[in-house]
Scaffold this motif. Structure first.
Motif, PDB file in Angstrom:
ATOM      1  N   VAL A 128      18.483   4.953  -2.096  1.00 46.56           N
ATOM      2  CA  VAL A 128      17.304   4.235  -1.604  1.00 46.56           C
ATOM      3  C   VAL A 128      16.188   5.221  -1.247  1.00 46.56           C
ATOM      4  CG1 VAL A 128      16.436   2.800   0.292  1.00 46.56           C
ATOM      5  CG2 VAL A 128      18.604   2.216  -0.830  1.00 46.56           C
ATOM      6  N   GLU A 129      16.552   6.345  -0.654  1.00 48.63           N
ATOM      7  CA  GLU A 129      15.554   7.361  -0.295  1.00 48.63           C
ATOM      8  C   GLU A 129      14.857   7.896  -1.552  1.00 48.63           C
ATOM      9  OE1 GLU A 129      15.614  11.873   1.596  1.00 48.63           O
ATOM     10  OE2 GLU A 129      17.133  10.436   2.274  1.00 48.63           O
ATOM     11  N   ARG A 130      15.631   8.207  -2.588  1.00 45.47           N
ATOM     12  CA  ARG A 130      15.058   8.718  -3.839  1.00 45.47           C
ATOM     13  C   ARG A 130      14.166   7.653  -4.484  1.00 45.47           C
ATOM     14  NH1 ARG A 130      18.037  12.525  -6.899  1.00 45.47           N
ATOM     15  NH2 ARG A 130      19.190  13.917  -5.511  1.00 45.47           N
ATOM     16  N   ALA A 188      10.803   7.123  -2.817  1.00 51.46           N
ATOM     17  CA  ALA A 188       9.838   8.163  -3.180  1.00 51.46           C
ATOM     18  C   ALA A 188       9.188   7.849  -4.527  1.00 51.46           C
ATOM     19  CB  ALA A 188      10.543   9.520  -3.232  1.00 51.46           C
ATOM     20  N   VAL A 189       9.973   7.347  -5.472  1.00 52.12           N
ATOM     21  CA  VAL A 189       9.438   6.971  -6.789  1.00 52.12           C
ATOM     22  C   VAL A 189       8.447   5.815  -6.649  1.00 52.12           C
ATOM     23  CG1 VAL A 189      10.030   5.990  -9.052  1.00 52.12           C
ATOM     24  CG2 VAL A 189      11.460   7.792  -8.066  1.00 52.12           C
ATOM     25  N   VAL A 190       8.814   4.809  -5.849  1.00 51.55           N
ATOM     26  CA  VAL A 190       7.936   3.652  -5.638  1.00 51.55           C
ATOM     27  C   VAL A 190       6.643   4.084  -4.945  1.00 51.55           C
ATOM     28  CG1 VAL A 190       7.694   1.450  -4.418  1.00 51.55           C
ATOM     29  CG2 VAL A 190       9.850   1.999  -5.571  1.00 51.55           C
ATOM     30  N   VAL A 227      -0.955   0.279  -7.296  1.00 49.79           N
ATOM     31  CA  VAL A 227      -0.596  -1.142  -7.334  1.00 49.79           C
ATOM     32  C   VAL A 227      -1.088  -1.869  -6.092  1.00 49.79           C
ATOM     33  CG1 VAL A 227       1.337  -2.760  -7.586  1.00 49.79           C
ATOM     34  CG2 VAL A 227       1.442  -0.526  -8.684  1.00 49.79           C
ATOM     35  N   GLY A 228      -1.312  -1.105  -5.009  1.00 53.62           N
ATOM     36  CA  GLY A 228      -1.767  -1.728  -3.764  1.00 53.62           C
ATOM     37  C   GLY A 228      -0.647  -2.261  -2.906  1.00 53.62           C
ATOM     38  N   LEU A 229       0.497  -1.546  -2.878  1.00 51.92           N
ATOM     39  CA  LEU A 229       1.637  -1.993  -2.076  1.00 51.92           C
ATOM     40  C   LEU A 229       1.448  -1.616  -0.614  1.00 51.92           C
ATOM     41  CD1 LEU A 229       4.714  -1.006  -4.295  1.00 51.92           C
ATOM     42  CD2 LEU A 229       3.587  -3.229  -4.151  1.00 51.92           C
ATOM     43  N   SER A 230       1.864  -2.520   0.277  1.00 55.82           N
ATOM     44  CA  SER A 230       1.869  -2.203   1.703  1.00 55.82           C
ATOM     45  C   SER A 230       3.100  -1.356   2.012  1.00 55.82           C
ATOM     46  CB  SER A 230       1.923  -3.491   2.526  1.00 55.82           C
ATOM     47  OG  SER A 230       3.190  -4.139   2.331  1.00 55.82           O
ATOM     48  N   ILE A 278       6.701  -1.173   0.089  1.00 63.06           N
ATOM     49  CA  ILE A 278       7.271   0.085  -0.400  1.00 63.06           C
ATOM     50  C   ILE A 278       8.725   0.213   0.052  1.00 63.06           C
ATOM     51  CG2 ILE A 278       7.181   2.608  -0.193  1.00 63.06           C
ATOM     52  CD1 ILE A 278       4.115   2.324   0.026  1.00 63.06           C
ATOM     53  N   VAL A 279       8.969  -0.076   1.315  1.00 67.22           N
ATOM     54  CA  VAL A 279      10.326   0.029   1.867  1.00 67.22           C
ATOM     55  C   VAL A 279      11.261  -0.981   1.194  1.00 67.22           C
ATOM     56  CG1 VAL A 279      11.726  -0.290   3.943  1.00 67.22           C
ATOM     57  CG2 VAL A 279       9.571   0.977   4.070  1.00 67.22           C
TER      58      VAL A 279
END
Length: 590
Positions: A410-412, A415-417, A424-427, A431-432
């Motif tokens: 999930v950590e890796r 980081a990619v996301v 993309v404009g993700l909050s 992202i989490v």
């Protein structure tokens, strides 16, 4: 809505009918239809028929072609070589079939529900009480969960069973230690903290093991405590139930990280069959299936021998009166067949246990619990390897804890996301959340895209890559389509069967049409890797389509835009459904 037959099945039926009409002496004949790189399909069955009827295969092929019904399915049919039929379907037939799939009001994409399906018990995700889950538990959980989803979708009634290890000598040792060390199970922090609960149990287990190995009197008391446990002593059972409950808190926390649903009624551990063990042994001995050998109750097999050439038995009851794993497994079969009314038993278990289950299944067959109407299958799986090709371990040589592995994935992935989040404009919340879905999906897909019986290398760098056969590639393909649909404005997806299709559109459409057939094959063979392969090929066709066929180009006529939106929207729905059956989420934006 009735299921939508695939183009291949419709064509298969028309060819079979034409064979019968043109060659009545041939009886029922299989046209041997398959996909081809020379046309959409090739039928090879006429060669075998010509040999059987002593006829000219090209002439027979011509007769079959003439007997095909006039209609809108076939655009072109060519007799090739010594009697092959190369068949190209009409664009209109492709789009109309896909439109029927898209119109399914139940959202099943026209995939049929098997009305004759029975009841399957799937035994998977079998952790041990008082022990941490490690990488070795991953495959049973992931493969079993996917098969539950796939079988239920195709119509099977599925009963989940988590056969946890919760009985035996080590529990007498633990209980005796707890009696002599009151309060040892108390831990700091939240009582619902799964990792804290397991950390405490690990500590208690190690302390009791040290005492057990060093103190003969404590060892004797522990063995007496096992007898009390098996006899149902109230104080002993209460303490045993305490660390079973603590372990379950931990199990649920790990399964939650895996994005898997595990329900309490589905957990029926070794202890759940304790009351059946003696009767199981009695039945096996009275029917002659098991015999006494050197004081133990054993089942022998002609084809199972040790290095010395002597037969190796399945030990059902030990010389000291204790019960082996076989007694529990055989009692579980009795329960699942007689009480749960199962037609099929599927065991998602390490391939290294294949001999044990072969012997257990044969014993159950001899006893009459398994027969022509009730079958048992081991869905055997291989080992998770490190990058060095050896069993996956930590640098210290310890088995990798499952929650540590998932946390790192999930950590890796997060980081990619995050790298693409601004574009993309993700909050931060998105992202989490997406990082979790991408990371867990990457681990699951790496497992499920490999044939279960094969070993595979655990390589997180490859798993979270945007390129190649990874879940991230599929998730981004889905998110890309959702982005196109959001940008479409007033244009809506709509099928236009009157339009001619470009090569990339045809290839995408023909692949979409195979979804139901692939699921049927996956369900019947317990082969989730074939669904993963189908989805990767679908995403690959989609990439080619993007490159060759602009969807929202102002140069396109409105009906072309609508038809291409229809194709990508159906692709998104198929990706979403297929990934969900593998237990993998598809975020709307990535």
């Amino acid at each position: 809505m009735a299921s939508v037959p695939s183009l291949a099945s419709t064509l298969q039926q028309q060819l079979a009918d034409a064979l019968t009409a043109a060659l009545p002496d041939a009886g029922t004949a299989d046209p041997l239809l398959r996909r081809s790189d020379r046309a959409d399909f090739q039928a090879n069955g006429i060669l075998a028929l010509a040999k059987k009827l002593k006829g000219n295969p090209r002439e027979l092929a011509g007769q079959v072609t003439a007997a095909l019904p006039a209609g809108e399915l076939i655009k072109d049919i060519e007799v090739s070589g010594p009697g092959f039929l190369n068949i190209t379907l009409a664009d209109k037939a492709i789009v109309e079939t896909l439109a029927a799939r898209a119109a399914d009001p139940e959202g099943r994409l026209g995939v049929p529900v098997d009305a004759a399906a029975g009841t399957t018990v799937i035994d998977y995700a079998q952790p041990n009480v008082a022990k941490e889950m490690h990488v070795g538990h991953l495959r049973s959980a992931v493969i079993g969960d996917a098969m539950v989803r796939i079988l239920e979708f195709t119509g099977e009634s599925v009963v989940r069973r988590h056969h946890i290890g919760d009985w035996g000598t080590q529990f007498g040792m633990l209980i005796q230690y707890l009696i002599e060390h009151p309060g040892a199970l108390k831990h700091e922090g939240d009582a619902a903290d799964g990792e804290a609960a397991m950390s405490t149990l690990n500590r208690v287990y190690k302390e009791s093991r040290v005492l057990f190995d060093s103190d003969e009197e404590f060892k004797a008391r522990s063995r007496d405590r096992v007898v009390a446990l098996q006899a149902g002593d109230p104080e002993t059972l209460e303490l045993w139930q305490g660390f079973v409950d603590e372990s379950k808190i931990y199990f649920y926390s790990v399964f939650d990280k895996l994005d898997m649903e595990v329900r309490d009624p589905d957990i029926v551990g070794e202890s759940g069959y304790n009351d059946m063990l003696e009767e199981t042994c009695r039945i096996l001995e009275e029917t002659g299936v098991a015999v006494r050998s050197e004081g133990a109750l054993c089942v022998f097999f002609d084809d199972v021998k040790g290095p010395d050439g002597n037969k190796v038995p399945l030990i059902v009851k030990k010389t000291n009166g204790g019960y082996g794993y076989a007694a529990t497994d055989l009692s579980a079969i009795r329960d699942r067949v007689q009480n749960l009314k199962a037609d099929t038993l599927v065991y998602v278990v390490d391939a290294r246990q294949s001999l044990h289950f072969k012997m257990v299944f044969e014993t159950a067959r001899r006893a009459g619990w398994l027969n022509e109407d009730v079958k048992a299958v081991q869905l055997a799986f291989g080992t998770v390897l490190g990058k060095d090709g050896k069993p996956f371990k930590t640098r210290e040589g310890e088995t990798v804890r499952l929650e540590d592995l998932l946390d790192e994935a999930v950590e890796r992935a997060t980081a990619v996301v995050r790298e693409k989040a601004e574009k993309v404009g993700l909050s931060e919340d998105e992202i989490v959340e997406n990082g979790r879905y991408v990371g867990v999906g990457a681990v699951k897909y790496a497992d499920l895209s490999t044939s279960a019986v094969r070993d595979y290398k655990f390589d997180l760098d490859q798993m979270v890559s945007l390129h190649g056969d990874t879940s991230v590639y599929l998730q981004y393909a889905y998110a890309r389509i959702r982005s196109i649909l959001r940008k479409a404005g007033d244009a809506v997806p709509a099928a236009h069967p009157e339009l001619a299709l470009a090569p990339a559109e045809r290839a995408l459409g023909l692949h979409l049409d195979q979804f139901g057939e692939v699921l049927s094959e996956v369900a019947s063979g317990y082969e989730p890797h074939k669904l993963a392969a189908y989805l990767y090929q679908l995403a690959s066709h989609l990439t080619t389509f993007y490159d060759q066929c602009q969807v929202l180009s102002p140069d396109n006529a409105p009906e072309v835009v609508e038809n291409r939106l229809f194709l990508v929207e159906l692709t998104a729905r198929t990706l979403h459904q297929g990934m969900a059956l593998l237990g993998i989420r598809t975020p709307e934006r990535l």
